[in-house]
Structures are given as structure tokens and as C-alpha cells.
Design a protein around this motif. Structure first.
Motif, PDB file in Angstrom:
ATOM      1  N   MET A   1      44.534  61.147  83.528  1.00  0.00           N
ATOM      2  CA  MET A   1      44.836  62.370  82.816  1.00  0.00           C
ATOM      3  C   MET A   1      46.125  62.174  82.027  1.00  0.00           C
ATOM      4  N   ARG A   2      46.169  62.674  80.808  1.00  0.00           N
ATOM      5  CA  ARG A   2      47.349  62.465  79.984  1.00  0.00           C
ATOM      6  C   ARG A   2      48.155  63.738  79.830  1.00  0.00           C
ATOM      7  N   LEU A   3      49.389  63.557  79.405  1.00  0.00           N
ATOM      8  CA  LEU A   3      50.236  64.712  79.149  1.00  0.00           C
ATOM      9  C   LEU A   3      49.761  65.406  77.877  1.00  0.00           C
ATOM     10  N   PRO A   4      49.708  66.730  77.867  1.00  0.00           N
ATOM     11  CA  PRO A   4      49.350  67.435  76.639  1.00  0.00           C
ATOM     12  C   PRO A   4      50.397  67.173  75.550  1.00  0.00           C
ATOM     13  N   ALA A   5      49.992  67.274  74.311  1.00  0.00           N
ATOM     14  CA  ALA A   5      50.893  66.993  73.192  1.00  0.00           C
ATOM     15  C   ALA A   5      52.141  67.870  73.238  1.00  0.00           C
ATOM     16  N   ALA A   6      52.009  69.100  73.707  1.00  0.00           N
ATOM     17  CA  ALA A   6      53.152  70.014  73.775  1.00  0.00           C
ATOM     18  C   ALA A   6      54.195  69.558  74.799  1.00  0.00           C
ATOM     19  N   ARG A   7      53.821  68.677  75.705  1.00  0.00           N
ATOM     20  CA  ARG A   7      54.728  68.203  76.756  1.00  0.00           C
ATOM     21  C   ARG A   7      55.371  66.848  76.426  1.00  0.00           C
ATOM     22  N   ARG A   8      55.049  66.268  75.255  1.00  0.00           N
ATOM     23  CA  ARG A   8      55.543  64.933  74.930  1.00  0.00           C
ATOM     24  C   ARG A   8      56.647  64.974  73.890  1.00  0.00           C
ATOM     25  N   LEU A   9      57.635  64.130  74.070  1.00  0.00           N
ATOM     26  CA  LEU A   9      58.624  63.880  73.025  1.00  0.00           C
ATOM     27  C   LEU A   9      58.027  62.789  72.147  1.00  0.00           C
ATOM     28  N   ARG A  10      58.057  62.978  70.838  1.00  0.00           N
ATOM     29  CA  ARG A  10      57.408  62.007  69.974  1.00  0.00           C
ATOM     30  C   ARG A  10      58.336  61.334  68.974  1.00  0.00           C
ATOM     31  N   SER A  11      59.217  62.078  68.340  1.00  0.00           N
ATOM     32  CA  SER A  11      60.022  61.478  67.276  1.00  0.00           C
ATOM     33  C   SER A  11      61.243  60.757  67.847  1.00  0.00           C
ATOM     34  N   SER A  12      61.675  59.749  67.134  1.00  0.00           N
ATOM     35  CA  SER A  12      62.838  58.986  67.590  1.00  0.00           C
ATOM     36  C   SER A  12      64.091  59.859  67.612  1.00  0.00           C
ATOM     37  N   SER A  13      64.148  60.876  66.756  1.00  0.00           N
ATOM     38  CA  SER A  13      65.320  61.767  66.759  1.00  0.00           C
ATOM     39  C   SER A  13      65.379  62.590  68.045  1.00  0.00           C
ATOM     40  N   GLU A  14      64.230  62.968  68.598  1.00  0.00           N
ATOM     41  CA  GLU A  14      64.212  63.690  69.874  1.00  0.00           C
ATOM     42  C   GLU A  14      64.707  62.793  71.007  1.00  0.00           C
ATOM     43  N   PHE A  15      64.230  61.541  71.031  1.00  0.00           N
ATOM     44  CA  PHE A  15      64.687  60.594  72.045  1.00  0.00           C
ATOM     45  C   PHE A  15      66.187  60.363  71.917  1.00  0.00           C
ATOM     46  N   ALA A  16      66.652  60.170  70.681  1.00  0.00           N
ATOM     47  CA  ALA A  16      68.076  59.910  70.445  1.00  0.00           C
ATOM     48  C   ALA A  16      68.929  61.108  70.851  1.00  0.00           C
ATOM     49  N   ARG A  17      68.444  62.309  70.601  1.00  0.00           N
ATOM     50  CA  ARG A  17      69.193  63.512  70.971  1.00  0.00           C
ATOM     51  C   ARG A  17      69.358  63.615  72.482  1.00  0.00           C
ATOM     52  N   VAL A  18      68.288  63.362  73.215  1.00  0.00           N
ATOM     53  CA  VAL A  18      68.359  63.423  74.681  1.00  0.00           C
ATOM     54  C   VAL A  18      69.342  62.380  75.198  1.00  0.00           C
ATOM     55  N   ARG A  19      69.290  61.194  74.656  1.00  0.00           N
ATOM     56  CA  ARG A  19      70.168  60.131  75.138  1.00  0.00           C
ATOM     57  C   ARG A  19      71.620  60.361  74.747  1.00  0.00           C
ATOM     58  N   ALA A  20      71.861  60.978  73.573  1.00  0.00           N
ATOM     59  CA  ALA A  20      73.232  61.191  73.111  1.00  0.00           C
ATOM     60  C   ALA A  20      73.875  62.427  73.731  1.00  0.00           C
ATOM     61  N   GLU A  21      73.127  63.527  73.814  1.00  0.00           N
ATOM     62  CA  GLU A  21      73.697  64.804  74.249  1.00  0.00           C
ATOM     63  C   GLU A  21      73.465  65.112  75.726  1.00  0.00           C
ATOM     64  N   GLU A  39      67.022  76.197  73.476  1.00  0.00           N
ATOM     65  CA  GLU A  39      65.985  77.155  73.094  1.00  0.00           C
ATOM     66  C   GLU A  39      64.963  77.376  74.203  1.00  0.00           C
ATOM     67  N   GLY A  40      65.111  76.679  75.293  1.00  0.00           N
ATOM     68  CA  GLY A  40      64.170  76.826  76.402  1.00  0.00           C
ATOM     69  C   GLY A  40      62.826  76.195  76.059  1.00  0.00           C
ATOM     70  N   GLY A  41      61.758  76.919  76.308  1.00  0.00           N
ATOM     71  CA  GLY A  41      60.429  76.399  76.030  1.00  0.00           C
ATOM     72  C   GLY A  41      59.913  75.553  77.173  1.00  0.00           C
ATOM     73  N   LEU A  42      58.843  74.835  76.893  1.00  0.00           N
ATOM     74  CA  LEU A  42      58.225  73.975  77.890  1.00  0.00           C
ATOM     75  C   LEU A  42      59.080  72.740  78.128  1.00  0.00           C
ATOM     76  N   TRP A  43      58.938  72.146  79.325  1.00  0.00           N
ATOM     77  CA  TRP A  43      59.586  70.861  79.541  1.00  0.00           C
ATOM     78  C   TRP A  43      58.837  69.832  78.714  1.00  0.00           C
ATOM     79  N   ARG A  44      59.561  68.842  78.228  1.00  0.00           N
ATOM     80  CA  ARG A  44      58.958  67.768  77.445  1.00  0.00           C
ATOM     81  C   ARG A  44      59.491  66.443  77.948  1.00  0.00           C
ATOM     82  N   SER A  45      58.688  65.403  77.821  1.00  0.00           N
ATOM     83  CA  SER A  45      59.050  64.124  78.404  1.00  0.00           C
ATOM     84  C   SER A  45      58.651  62.967  77.506  1.00  0.00           C
ATOM     85  N   GLY A  46      59.383  61.870  77.623  1.00  0.00           N
ATOM     86  CA  GLY A  46      59.062  60.631  76.939  1.00  0.00           C
ATOM     87  C   GLY A  46      59.458  59.456  77.809  1.00  0.00           C
ATOM     88  N   VAL A  47      58.832  58.298  77.547  1.00  0.00           N
ATOM     89  CA  VAL A  47      59.082  57.097  78.337  1.00  0.00           C
ATOM     90  C   VAL A  47      59.439  55.960  77.393  1.00  0.00           C
TER      91      VAL A  47
END
Length: 122
Positions: A1-21, A39-47
Motif C-alpha cells: 500500500m502506498r502513501l496517498p499523494a496528499a501525504r507525500r512531500l514531492r518538491s526539493s524545496s519542501e525537502f530543503a525547507r524541512v531540513r533547514a527550518e 498552516e497545519g493541515g495533514l502530516w506529510r512525509s518524504g524519504v
């Protein structure tokens, strides 16, 4: 089973933001970076799996295992999580990897059980 698209981090800017901030918690097999999104919202994840982990087959195996662990974990909403696989990840069984990721997630205070157990804690 895969993570729904709404739960995934996709862009490199999102990954960079999490790692920087965000904050970082290290385990034996993974590093868990966490950003509480304002802004809250759903949890999102990337690997992230670098070539230090191994060839494509080994990296894909590591990503599949980590995504399954994250999917089952029960993460609080409003949190972005980036999990970085360390090169040792291939030495771990699924259970060892799950225990290591859960230990890091508890230290980062992103699991639902902690929210209910410690009210008023950020």
C-alpha cells in the motif's frame, strides 16, 4: 500500500525547507527531520536515500520499508517529516528499523499517542 499523494512531500524545496527550518533526531539507521508546519493541515512525509545506501535495488528496498513504517506510525497532523536513510540501514531487519524510527519519532514528539499523553506540550 502506498502513501496517498496528499501525504507525500514531492518538491526539493519542501525537502530543503524541512531540513533547514526543522529539527533533527538521529537514530542508528535513520535521521528524522521534523517541521511543524504553521498552516497545519495533514502530516506529510518524504524519504531520502543516497547512493551511500547501495545500488538502486537496495535504495528502493530501504524506501519501501521506511514508507511502510511511516504509514503505520500514527503521526500528528500539521507535521512534515523527512527521513534520511543512513548507510547502515541494509544491516537492519524490518523490526529493528521500525524500532529505530519509532524511537526517533518519539524523541521528536510527532506521534499521536504523545499528543494525548502530554496535553499542552508543543
Amino acid at each position: 500500500m502506498r502513501l496517498p499523494a496528499a501525504r507525500r512531500l514531492r518538491s526539493s524545496s519542501e525537502f530543503a525547507r524541512v531540513r533547514a527550518e526543522g529539527t533533527s533526531v538521529s537514530g542508528k539507521f535513520v535521521i528524522v527531520n521534523v517541521l511543524r508546519h504553521p498552516e497545519g493541515g495533514l502530516w506529510r512525509s518524504g524519504v531520502i536515500t543516497s547512493r551511500k545506501v547501495g545500488g538502486a535495488v537496495q535504495r528502493n528496498l530501504a524506501r519501501r520499508r521506511l514508507r511502510e513504517i511511516i504509514r503505520q506510525a500514527g503521526i500528528q497532523d500539521g507535521v512534515w517529516v523527512v527521513t534520511v536513510a543512513r548507510w547502515r540501514i541494509l544491516e537492519a531487519s524490518f523490526e529493528e528499523l521500525k524500532q529505530d524510527w519509532m524511537r526517533a519519532a518519539r524523541r521528536a514528539r510527532i506521534l499521536l499517542q504523545q499528543e494525548a499523553a502530554v496535553p499542552g506540550t508543543p
